[in-house]
Design a protein around this motif. Structure first.
Motif, PDB file in Angstrom:
ATOM      1  N   ARG A  69       2.514 -15.440   8.348  1.00  7.64           N
ATOM      2  CA  ARG A  69       2.243 -15.665   9.646  1.00  7.64           C
ATOM      3  C   ARG A  69       1.058 -14.799   9.323  1.00  7.64           C
ATOM      4  O   ARG A  69       1.466 -13.477   8.567  1.00  7.64           O
ATOM      5  CB  ARG A  69       2.745 -15.147  10.940  1.00  7.64           C
ATOM      6  CG  ARG A  69       4.068 -15.577  11.368  1.00  7.64           C
ATOM      7  CD  ARG A  69       4.793 -15.071  12.692  1.00  7.64           C
ATOM      8  NE  ARG A  69       5.658 -15.879  12.599  1.00  7.64           N
ATOM      9  CZ  ARG A  69       5.788 -17.064  13.417  1.00  7.64           C
ATOM     10  NH1 ARG A  69       5.215 -18.235  13.436  1.00  7.64           N
ATOM     11  NH2 ARG A  69       7.049 -17.863  13.303  1.00  7.64           N
ATOM     12  N   THR A  70      -0.299 -15.027  10.062  1.00 11.04           N
ATOM     13  CA  THR A  70      -1.279 -13.998   9.304  1.00 11.04           C
ATOM     14  C   THR A  70      -1.772 -13.059   9.962  1.00 11.04           C
ATOM     15  O   THR A  70      -2.542 -12.046   9.233  1.00 11.04           O
ATOM     16  CB  THR A  70      -2.761 -16.157   9.926  1.00 11.04           C
ATOM     17  OG1 THR A  70      -3.050 -16.875   9.035  1.00 11.04           O
ATOM     18  CG2 THR A  70      -4.324 -15.024   9.516  1.00 11.04           C
ATOM     19  N   HIS A  71      -1.329 -12.860  11.442  1.00 16.85           N
ATOM     20  CA  HIS A  71      -1.620 -11.692  11.799  1.00 16.85           C
ATOM     21  C   HIS A  71      -0.699 -10.740  11.566  1.00 16.85           C
ATOM     22  O   HIS A  71      -1.269  -8.856  11.538  1.00 16.85           O
ATOM     23  CB  HIS A  71      -1.627 -11.697  13.881  1.00 16.85           C
ATOM     24  CG  HIS A  71       0.365 -11.732  14.255  1.00 16.85           C
ATOM     25  ND1 HIS A  71       0.961 -12.776  13.967  1.00 16.85           N
ATOM     26  CD2 HIS A  71       1.272 -11.001  14.876  1.00 16.85           C
ATOM     27  CE1 HIS A  71       2.337 -12.878  14.379  1.00 16.85           C
ATOM     28  NE2 HIS A  71       2.019 -11.252  14.587  1.00 16.85           N
ATOM     29  N   ASN A  72       0.563 -10.585  10.689  1.00 10.89           N
ATOM     30  CA  ASN A  72       0.979  -9.895  10.734  1.00 10.89           C
ATOM     31  C   ASN A  72       2.128  -9.678   9.302  1.00 10.89           C
ATOM     32  O   ASN A  72       2.975  -8.800   8.853  1.00 10.89           O
ATOM     33  CB  ASN A  72       2.595  -9.428  11.399  1.00 10.89           C
ATOM     34  CG  ASN A  72       3.252 -10.493  11.960  1.00 10.89           C
ATOM     35  OD1 ASN A  72       3.538 -11.539  11.551  1.00 10.89           O
ATOM     36  ND2 ASN A  72       4.213  -9.941  12.913  1.00 10.89           N
ATOM     37  N   PHE A  73       2.136 -10.904   8.866  1.00 17.69           N
ATOM     38  CA  PHE A  73       2.259 -11.660   7.368  1.00 17.69           C
ATOM     39  C   PHE A  73       4.171 -11.632   7.434  1.00 17.69           C
ATOM     40  O   PHE A  73       4.850 -11.860   6.592  1.00 17.69           O
ATOM     41  CB  PHE A  73       2.449 -10.040   6.287  1.00 17.69           C
ATOM     42  CG  PHE A  73       0.373 -10.055   6.618  1.00 17.69           C
ATOM     43  CD1 PHE A  73      -0.143 -10.697   6.015  1.00 17.69           C
ATOM     44  CD2 PHE A  73       0.919  -8.996   6.015  1.00 17.69           C
ATOM     45  CE1 PHE A  73      -1.160 -10.283   5.687  1.00 17.69           C
ATOM     46  CE2 PHE A  73      -0.441  -8.483   5.254  1.00 17.69           C
ATOM     47  CZ  PHE A  73      -1.976 -10.051   5.130  1.00 17.69           C
ATOM     48  N   GLU A  74       4.978 -11.353   8.881  1.00 19.09           N
ATOM     49  CA  GLU A  74       5.854 -11.936   9.491  1.00 19.09           C
ATOM     50  C   GLU A  74       6.070 -13.535   8.169  1.00 19.09           C
ATOM     51  O   GLU A  74       5.696 -14.677   8.361  1.00 19.09           O
ATOM     52  CB  GLU A  74       6.804 -11.644  10.821  1.00 19.09           C
ATOM     53  CG  GLU A  74       8.220 -12.738  10.779  1.00 19.09           C
ATOM     54  CD  GLU A  74       7.926 -12.943  12.424  1.00 19.09           C
ATOM     55  OE1 GLU A  74       9.073 -12.045  12.835  1.00 19.09           O
ATOM     56  OE2 GLU A  74       7.064 -12.800  13.139  1.00 19.09           O
TER      57      GLU A  74
END
Length: 245
Positions: free
Chosen positions: A93-98
């Motif tokens: 995921r872009t916003h938190n690298f999950e």
């Protein structure tokens, strides 16, 4: 990419030492500068070092595709001794690298992981034709083990910086589940790149994928945060990867 290195480490063998820290970095505890991870491609030459002589064994191609909601990192390894390519793909995921998805395909095994409330997928051992269905649960947040080398160059590096990183890894021949990678030390240094002496952060790391028996040292350009070189030391052996383009 990380799994391919660790696959070689398992074949070659090594011994053990473990370090840990109380609160590892994870998607919910993430000090990385998200803006440093951009779309682009790079190529590194991979060498085995024998008697101080560098012997080229392959090339590592990395493509990063950054979208609004997700980032894809595709690593393709072309080995001189192998007719087939080794390909690892990671989606985060872009916003938190999950982590969202991870796949790894090579001559010895195929693996697919999908990250949701459970981690599901499969592992196919091509040597034994054994296919294992994967269904794992995790009680803590984590990064994909294939992503953490990219994460390191995005962190607030400084002299003496150290930390642990929570990662998930699946390998029937080693640990399965949420484990840790460790940044043991960071220091200012220099390294030669394209005939120029570059100022870099020299970051020494290890992880539980190899039972902390292998040490990876990254030479990260201070201004661009590109990984210019990576050295891997394990069991008295050494490999080096150098950025070509």
């Amino acid at each position: 990419m990380k799994k391919i290195i660790c696959l070689l480490l398992f074949i070659l063998g090594a011994s053990t030492q473990v370090t840990s820290q109380e609160i590892p970095l994870n998607p919910q505890n993430n000090p990385a500068d998200m803006n440093l991870l951009e779309s682009g491609t790079s190529k590194m030459s991979w060498f085995m070092v024998k008697d101080s002589i560098e012997i080229k064994i392959g090339d590592v191609h990395t493509e990063i595709r950054k979208e609004k909601d997700s980032i894809s990192i595709i690593t393709t390894i072309v080995m001189k001794q192998s007719p087939s390519k080794w390909v690892d793909s990671t989606v985060i995921r872009t916003h938190n690298f999950e982590p969202i998805y991870h796949s790894s395909f090579n001559q010895q095994r195929d693996m697919v992981l999908k990250f949701d409330k459970k981690i599901t997928g499969y592992y196919l051992d091509k040597q034994t034709s054994t296919k294992t269905q994967i269904s794992e649960e995790a009680d803590k947040p984590f990064f994909d083990s294939n992503f953490y080398p990219q994460l390191i160059r995005l962190l607030p590096l400084k002299d003496g910086y150290s930390n642990t990183i929570s990662i998930f890894d699946y390998s029937p021949k080693s640990k399965i589940g949420v484990i840790t990678a460790t940044i043991k030390n960071t220091e200012k240094s220099t390294t030669e790149y394209n005939g120029e002496l570059k100022k870099v952060w020299k970051v020494e790391t290890t992880d539980e994928i190899s039972d902390n028996s292998a040490t990876s040292t990254y030479y990260i350009d201070m201004s661009t945060r590109e990984i210019l070189k990576q050295e891997i030391d394990f069991g008295g052996r050494k490999m080096i990867m150098k950025l070509v383009e």
